[in-house]
Design a protein around this motif. Structure first.
Motif, PDB file in Angstrom:
ATOM      1  N   VAL A  76      -8.437  -6.097 -12.323  1.00 18.78           N
ATOM      2  CA  VAL A  76      -7.708  -7.258 -11.781  1.00 18.78           C
ATOM      3  C   VAL A  76      -6.352  -6.810 -11.213  1.00 18.78           C
ATOM      4  O   VAL A  76      -5.919  -7.235 -10.134  1.00 18.78           O
ATOM      5  N   GLN A  77      -5.705  -5.893 -11.945  1.00 18.18           N
ATOM      6  CA  GLN A  77      -4.397  -5.381 -11.478  1.00 18.18           C
ATOM      7  C   GLN A  77      -4.562  -4.724 -10.115  1.00 18.18           C
ATOM      8  O   GLN A  77      -3.686  -4.826  -9.243  1.00 18.18           O
ATOM      9  N   ARG A  78      -5.722  -4.023  -9.939  1.00 18.82           N
ATOM     10  CA  ARG A  78      -5.915  -3.327  -8.659  1.00 18.82           C
ATOM     11  C   ARG A  78      -6.082  -4.336  -7.498  1.00 18.82           C
ATOM     12  O   ARG A  78      -5.621  -4.078  -6.388  1.00 18.82           O
ATOM     13  N   ILE A  79      -6.760  -5.474  -7.847  1.00 21.57           N
ATOM     14  CA  ILE A  79      -6.896  -6.504  -6.778  1.00 21.57           C
ATOM     15  C   ILE A  79      -5.511  -6.951  -6.326  1.00 21.57           C
ATOM     16  O   ILE A  79      -5.211  -7.052  -5.142  1.00 21.57           O
ATOM     17  N   VAL A  80      -4.646  -7.192  -7.363  1.00 24.76           N
ATOM     18  CA  VAL A  80      -3.274  -7.620  -7.027  1.00 24.76           C
ATOM     19  C   VAL A  80      -2.578  -6.533  -6.222  1.00 24.76           C
ATOM     20  O   VAL A  80      -1.956  -6.791  -5.167  1.00 24.76           O
ATOM     21  N   ALA A  81      -2.702  -5.288  -6.675  1.00 21.34           N
ATOM     22  CA  ALA A  81      -1.987  -4.187  -6.022  1.00 21.34           C
ATOM     23  C   ALA A  81      -2.508  -3.935  -4.609  1.00 21.34           C
ATOM     24  O   ALA A  81      -1.777  -3.387  -3.767  1.00 21.34           O
ATOM     25  N   SER A  82      -3.797  -4.352  -4.367  1.00 18.57           N
ATOM     26  CA  SER A  82      -4.333  -4.084  -3.012  1.00 18.57           C
ATOM     27  C   SER A  82      -3.541  -4.864  -1.929  1.00 18.57           C
ATOM     28  O   SER A  82      -3.637  -4.588  -0.750  1.00 18.57           O
ATOM     29  N   PHE A  83      -2.772  -5.836  -2.369  1.00 22.68           N
ATOM     30  CA  PHE A  83      -1.958  -6.597  -1.388  1.00 22.68           C
ATOM     31  C   PHE A  83      -0.568  -5.995  -1.182  1.00 22.68           C
ATOM     32  O   PHE A  83       0.231  -6.562  -0.404  1.00 22.68           O
ATOM     33  N   ASP A  84      -0.280  -4.894  -1.865  1.00 25.84           N
ATOM     34  CA  ASP A  84       1.025  -4.236  -1.667  1.00 25.84           C
ATOM     35  C   ASP A  84       1.171  -3.848  -0.201  1.00 25.84           C
ATOM     36  O   ASP A  84       0.256  -3.274   0.393  1.00 25.84           O
ATOM     37  N   GLY A  85       2.309  -4.138   0.359  1.00 24.24           N
ATOM     38  CA  GLY A  85       2.578  -3.754   1.757  1.00 24.24           C
ATOM     39  C   GLY A  85       1.990  -4.728   2.769  1.00 24.24           C
ATOM     40  O   GLY A  85       2.107  -4.516   3.983  1.00 24.24           O
ATOM     41  N   ASP A  86       1.310  -5.819   2.265  1.00 28.10           N
ATOM     42  CA  ASP A  86       0.791  -6.816   3.212  1.00 28.10           C
ATOM     43  C   ASP A  86       1.986  -7.526   3.882  1.00 28.10           C
ATOM     44  O   ASP A  86       3.033  -7.722   3.274  1.00 28.10           O
TER      45      ASP A  86
END
Ligand SMILES: Nc1ncnc2c1ncn2[C@@H]1O[C@H](COP(=O)(O)OP(=O)(O)OP(=O)(O)O)[C@@H](O)[C@H]1O
Ligand SMILES: [Mg+2]
Length: 464
Positions: A76-86
């Protein structure tokens, strides 16, 4: 050509035109800003809604692939982190009591928009909340929300560029209009200065005939007007000089007349009057009678001359008695001075309006004077007759030498012409056809109900 110096004068017209153009440009700017605002608002709204849709579908897919196991939290944390830099979407993992457990980091705009623009364009906040799959419920919920800072930053960049272009355009347009108006109106400034000079009586003022075609016509007309005024003033001056010379000549002629014609007779009267007491004492009554006769003759002679001088000084008094009497005096005047010239008179024994009679007499007077002075004639004819078609025809003819000059326009003829024109009449002067000398013809129209002797208006009969 006289050049007008470059004076600094106020030109409200130039300022007004500039202000008008600036106003139009300002209105265009306001209209453009409104359009840009509407476009920016729409752009941000579209971008944010599509960004949130894309992000929502990505999160849904990602949540489906989460499998229960030991690293579910990390997934779940990775899903959140995948938006970093959006640039547009922030993802947050929220605990059941809505505390932020972790959050993605939004890419920060390089040139952040001012707060007022953000306030104007940001629109409604957009967000979506996703429940985590069964078994992960203890982690809370996953939320994505749109952040329009980057999008508004782009609009801000765009706006700054457009503003720079429009301001440069306006500045160039205003500068060009200012320069063009200055070029086009500079001769008008000169015209205004030149008009002022003409108003002050300086007719040498001249403006350069340059600039736009329609203004050039005005400058040409002004220059023509100034030239005509200058020549009229010159003519006026010459006429004035001539007038004072004529007056001077007239005065010296009258003083000569008084001296030559009256002086000797006064002396004779004095001598005769002194002799009478002696003759009475010596009883020479015959001689006394002779002397008294001589005194009467001298007085009569002086009376004739005095009348002639008076008729020159105050011809209107004579005219009051009618044209015939006035012309008789005129003839007597010249006969006394030029006994060799034969004068013939053909004057209508009727009364005309006083203004017409005076002009007719002046024509005859100047015509006779010209004939005697310039033609050395042996005969002069003076006539004033009314024609059947209601015209007073005044003529002066002589058998003298004729007109020697090509352009006979002295003070006398000019004055005559002015008088005749003022009565709507015509004047001609030319050498006589088939004979010696000159013929002066003046025709003055008589008013329909002209003043004749029988129905005359203010006719004074007092003698001089
Ligand atoms: N009857 C005439 N015979 C010959 N020349 C004439 C006669 N009338 C006019 N002229 C010519 O016309 C000219 C203009 O006459 P005008 O009366 O206008 O001026 P002027 O007699 O020379 O001067 P002034 O201003 O004193 O009258 C004269 O100078 C003369 O040359
Ligand atoms: Mg004359």
């Amino acid at each position: 050509m006289l050049q007008i110096g470059r004076h600094q004068i106020k030109m409200p017209l130039r300022r007004r035109l500039l202000a008008l153009v600036a106003l139009v440009l300002g209105l265009c700017l306001i209209g453009g800003s409104a359009l840009n605002y509407w476009y920016g608002l729409r752009k941000v709204d579209l971008e944010m809604s599509s960004a949130i849709e894309v992000a929502a579908s990505a999160v849904s897919d990602a949540l489906l692939s989460v499998t229960s196991g030991t690293d579910t939290s990390a997934q779940v944390q990775r899903i959140v982190a995948s938006f970093d830099g959006d640039r547009h979407v922030i993802a947050r993992l929220l605990s059941p009591d809505k505390k932020v457990i972790s959050s993605s980091a939004l890419e920060r705009p390089t040139d952040p928009p001012p707060q007022w623009l953000y306030w104007l364009l940001s629109g409604e906040p957009r967000s979506r909340t996703f429940d985590l799959p069964a078994g992960l419920k203890k982690f809370g919920t996953l939320e994505i929300s749109a952040d329009s800072h980057n999008e508004i930053g782009e609009v801000w960049e765009d706006l700054k560029l457009k503003f720079l272009i429009i301001v440069s355009f306006c500045a160039i347009v205003l500068a060009l209009i200012y320069a063009t108006l200055g070029w086009a109106l500079r001769p008008l400034e000169q015209l205004s200065i030149a008009l002022k000079r003409v108003g002050e009586g300086d007719y040498t003022a001249h403006v350069a005939e340059t600039g736009p075609e329609d203004l050039k016509l005005i400058y040409q007309s002004f220059n023509r007007m100034a030239a005509q005024l200058e020549s009229a003033e010159g003519q006026n001056q010459r006429l004035n000089e001539q007038l004072s010379t004529v007056q001077e000549e007239e005065r010296s002629e009258i003083s000569r007349d008084l001296h030559d014609e009256i002086g000797p007779f006064l002396f004779a009267v004095d001598v005769d009057a002194q002799a009478i007491p002696l003759l009475v004492a010596s009883n020479a009554s015959e001689d006394v009678l002779e002397r008294s006769k001589a005194i009467r003759q001298s007085v009569q002679h002086m009376q004739v001359h005095l009348r002639a001088i008076l008729s020159r000084l105050r011809p209107t008094l004579l005219i009051d008695q009618g044209l015939v009497i006035a012309v008789e005096h005129l003839v007597a005047f010249w006969k006394a001075r030029r006994p060799n010239i034969v004068f013939t008179m053909d004057i209508e024994d009727a009364r005309f309006p006083i203004g017409i009679e005076e002009v007719a007499f002046r024509i005859l007077q100047e015509g006779a004077s010209n004939a005697v002075r310039h033609g050395r004639p042996s005969a002069i004819g003076l006539a004033a007759r009314q024609t059947a078609d209601g015209i007073l025809r005044v003529t002066v003819s002589d058998d003298g030498a004729g007109i020697a000059t090509k352009d006979p326009n002295g003070f006398g003829l000019t004055g005559m012409k002015e008088r005749v024109t003022s009565l709507n009449g015509r004047m001609r002067i030319a050498d006589r056809e088939g004979g010696k000398g000159v013929m002066l013809i003046v025709e003055i129209p008589l008013p329909p109900a002209r003043n004749t002797k029988d129905n005359a208006g203010p006719l004074t009969s007092s003698a001089a």
